[in-house]
Scaffold this active site. Structure first.
Site, PDB file in Angstrom:
ATOM      1  N   ASN A 162      41.787  42.951  30.645  1.00 15.57           N
ATOM      2  CA  ASN A 162      42.863  43.927  30.627  1.00 15.57           C
ATOM      3  C   ASN A 162      42.829  44.725  29.325  1.00 15.57           C
ATOM      4  OD1 ASN A 162      44.209  43.510  33.123  1.00 15.57           O
ATOM      5  ND2 ASN A 162      44.972  41.553  32.356  1.00 15.57           N
ATOM      6  N   TYR A 199      56.555  47.533  34.004  1.00 17.01           N
ATOM      7  CA  TYR A 199      55.874  48.766  34.412  1.00 17.01           C
ATOM      8  C   TYR A 199      56.848  49.821  34.908  1.00 17.01           C
ATOM      9  CZ  TYR A 199      51.979  45.456  34.636  1.00 17.01           C
ATOM     10  OH  TYR A 199      51.056  44.492  34.350  1.00 17.01           O
ATOM     11  N   HIS A 237      47.817  46.085  39.193  1.00 18.78           N
ATOM     12  CA  HIS A 237      49.144  45.569  38.858  1.00 18.78           C
ATOM     13  C   HIS A 237      50.275  46.410  39.449  1.00 18.78           C
ATOM     14  CE1 HIS A 237      47.754  42.965  35.185  1.00 18.78           C
ATOM     15  NE2 HIS A 237      47.188  42.613  36.324  1.00 18.78           N
ATOM     16  N   CYS A 252      40.569  41.748  39.634  1.00 21.70           N
ATOM     17  CA  CYS A 252      41.836  41.094  39.324  1.00 21.70           C
ATOM     18  C   CYS A 252      42.207  40.218  40.512  1.00 21.70           C
ATOM     19  CB  CYS A 252      42.904  42.154  39.070  1.00 21.70           C
ATOM     20  SG  CYS A 252      44.519  41.518  38.583  1.00 21.70           S
ATOM     21  N   HIS A 253      43.102  39.245  40.295  1.00 22.31           N
ATOM     22  CA  HIS A 253      43.483  38.335  41.376  1.00 22.31           C
ATOM     23  C   HIS A 253      44.917  38.543  41.853  1.00 22.31           C
ATOM     24  CE1 HIS A 253      43.713  35.922  37.463  1.00 22.31           C
ATOM     25  NE2 HIS A 253      44.930  36.366  37.690  1.00 22.31           N
TER      26      HIS A 253
END
Length: 488
Positions: free
Chosen positions: A149, A258, A201, A170-171
């Site tokens: 990241n 975010y 994300h 990414c998971h």
């Protein structure tokens, strides 16, 4: 098959071990070479001993090397995996601590927001160094798999400026799908089919089917609200589901930072988060968790080494994308996953240059993205806010432009909801000065930033945040693990 995989930042011991065992679950890969590289000889020594123990215990011909000479590790590599944390926990602590002085309360701070943007400034020069080495000494056509990241910024820089074949991994999508399958009463996550698309994300489950049956908004909301655990841990995420009509991949804590709506006042923060685990919104939660994990590993290393003597169990292969991508590329066994790549028209209502996260298929011909996706308007609008910040952040990092960096931070959704322009300007100066050792592109800007700080009249405060917890000692961690073992 015989080829070489280089892992940069292999000192991320637990994650490197997971990638290693996942890849060795593919029968055709037993003869490959893993070249580990890191700036820490200490961490390299620990992870090499663990991987050597795995190779020995499973009677494999797999070769494992370790070196602090990155170019040597990359020589002839067909695949390069990055899981670096530039600046380590020292710089990361400033990503959390300094914004708190200006009222910005982050849970993770590694993707956008003030901490994530500065993290990107530290990463991008290093990413470009990686790309230069890949172009010069790796195998022709080598593929760069970035796990580090801030995912979108790192991948953007590698593709646009590093000129290397790059995919970001990414998971978050897998974890979100597991949650949805659980609340809907599925016996296995495999019963759930989905289309999940957006940016890293901020990816959205825009279509869901359980055993072929479409799942609508109302059914999903009811399922989450009825769940005895997620109804408490994912309050903010469920609220976004109600308002947007689709579920976000990202955790309650990540998602909260975010957006401009949930963490802008201390009393609002405590209303929307849950303190049962760091990932649900705790102030600086991931920093605390990372610090405890590092301390635990250092102390309990002999146990980790002993555990490496167990046989590899293919049934326990994780859903991390890397091993499945390599398997598909090398054997043509097709893999469907969600990948971070340049948009190029895949998502119709996001910019062409943005790094998106969306479904794709992998075979011998490479990663083939499923095009023709249109996000719901609210999802696209939220993604656009972050994309604009990411673009400015990447350009600032490339040019070493502190004025553009300040504008990027100013336009961050949460920062803009909390801080004034004067506060942002001073905060960025303070962060650049504090992290100068990892920001070579800003070396020329540091003296002027120091001068401005010496004359500034912008007030700050010493604030731990709305929901901060102290780092637990090894003794406390042992007691907690013992209690959990006894209870379960």
């Amino acid at each position: 098959m015989s080829f070489k995989i280089a892992i940069i930042g292999a000192g991320s011991v637990g994650f490197t071990k997971k990638l290693f065992t996942d890849i060795l679950c593919v029968p055709e890969f037993k003869d490959i070479e893993f070249a580990l590289t890191d700036i820490s000889e200490h961490n390299l020594g620990m992870i090499k001993a663990i991987l050597d123990r795995i190779v020995e215990a499973n009677n494999l011909p797999t070769k494992v090397t370790a070196t602090t000479d990155r170019r040597k590790a990359l020589e002839g590599a067909r695949y390069i995996i990055s899981c670096v944390r530039v600046g380590g926990l020292e710089a990361y602590a400033d990503d959390i601590r300094i914004p708190l002085k200006y009222g910005i309360d982050q849970c993770v701070g590694d993707t956008i927001c003030a901490g994530g943007i500065l993290y990107g400034q530290r990463n991008i020069p290093v990413i470009l160094d990686f790309c230069k080495d890949i172009r010069e000494v790796a195998a022709t056509g080598a593929k760069f798999l970035n796990y580090a990241n801030p995912m979108a910024m790192n991948t953007w820089a590698a593709i646009e400026y590093g000129k290397v074949d790059t995919v970001g991994l990414c998971h978050g999508v897998q974890h979100g799908a597991e949650q949805i399958a659980e609340v809907l009463g599925a016996k296995s996550p495999r019963e759930l089919d989905y289309v999940c698309s957006g940016i890293n994300h901020q990816t959205w489950f825009i279509e869901l089917r359980l055993n072929g049956r479409p799942i609508g908004k109302d059914e999903l909301i009811a399922a989450f609200e009825a769940h005895p655990v997620y109804s408490k841990q994912e309050k903010l995420r469920i609220d976004v589901l109600k308002r947007f009509g689709v579920y976000s991949t990202e955790s309650n804590g990540h998602l909260s930072e975010y957006l401009p709506w949930y963490r802008k006042r201390p009393d609002e923060i405590t209303r929307w988060i849950d303190m049962s685990d760091w990932i649900h919104g705790e102030t600086g939660g991931y920093l605390r968790y990372s610090t405890e994990t590092r301390n635990w590993f250092e102390t309990e290393y002999p146990q980790f080494l002993e555990a490496a003597s167990k046989p590899i169990d293919p049934a326990k292969r994780s859903n991390e994308h890397a091993s499945h991508i390599l398997e598909a590329l090398e054997t043509n066994r097709v893999y469907r996953g969600h990948f971070n790549v340049k948009n190029n028209g895949v998502i119709a209502n996001l910019p062409q240059d943005a790094i998106i996260e969306s479904p794709g298929f992998v075979d011998r011909f490479g990663i083939n993205m499923a095009a023709g996706i249109t996000l719901p308007e609210a999802c696209a609008a939220t993604c656009m806010s972050s994309i604009n910040v990411q673009r400015m952040s990447v350009h600032a990092a490339i040019a070493g432009d502190i004025d553009l960096l300040k504008l990027a931070v100013l336009h961050d959704p949460l920062v803009g909801a909390v801080s004034t322009p004067e506060e942002v300007w001073q905060m960025v100066d303070e962060m650049v000065v504090a992290q100068a050792a990892w920001l070579p592109q800003y070396a020329g800007a540091v003296p002027a930033a120091k001068e401005r700080l010496s004359k500034s009249s912008v007030k700050t405060r010493e604030w731990a945040g709305a929901a901060r917890r102290s780092v637990r000692s090894i003794e406390e961690l042992r007691a907690e693990k013992a209690a959990l073992k006894q209870a379960g």
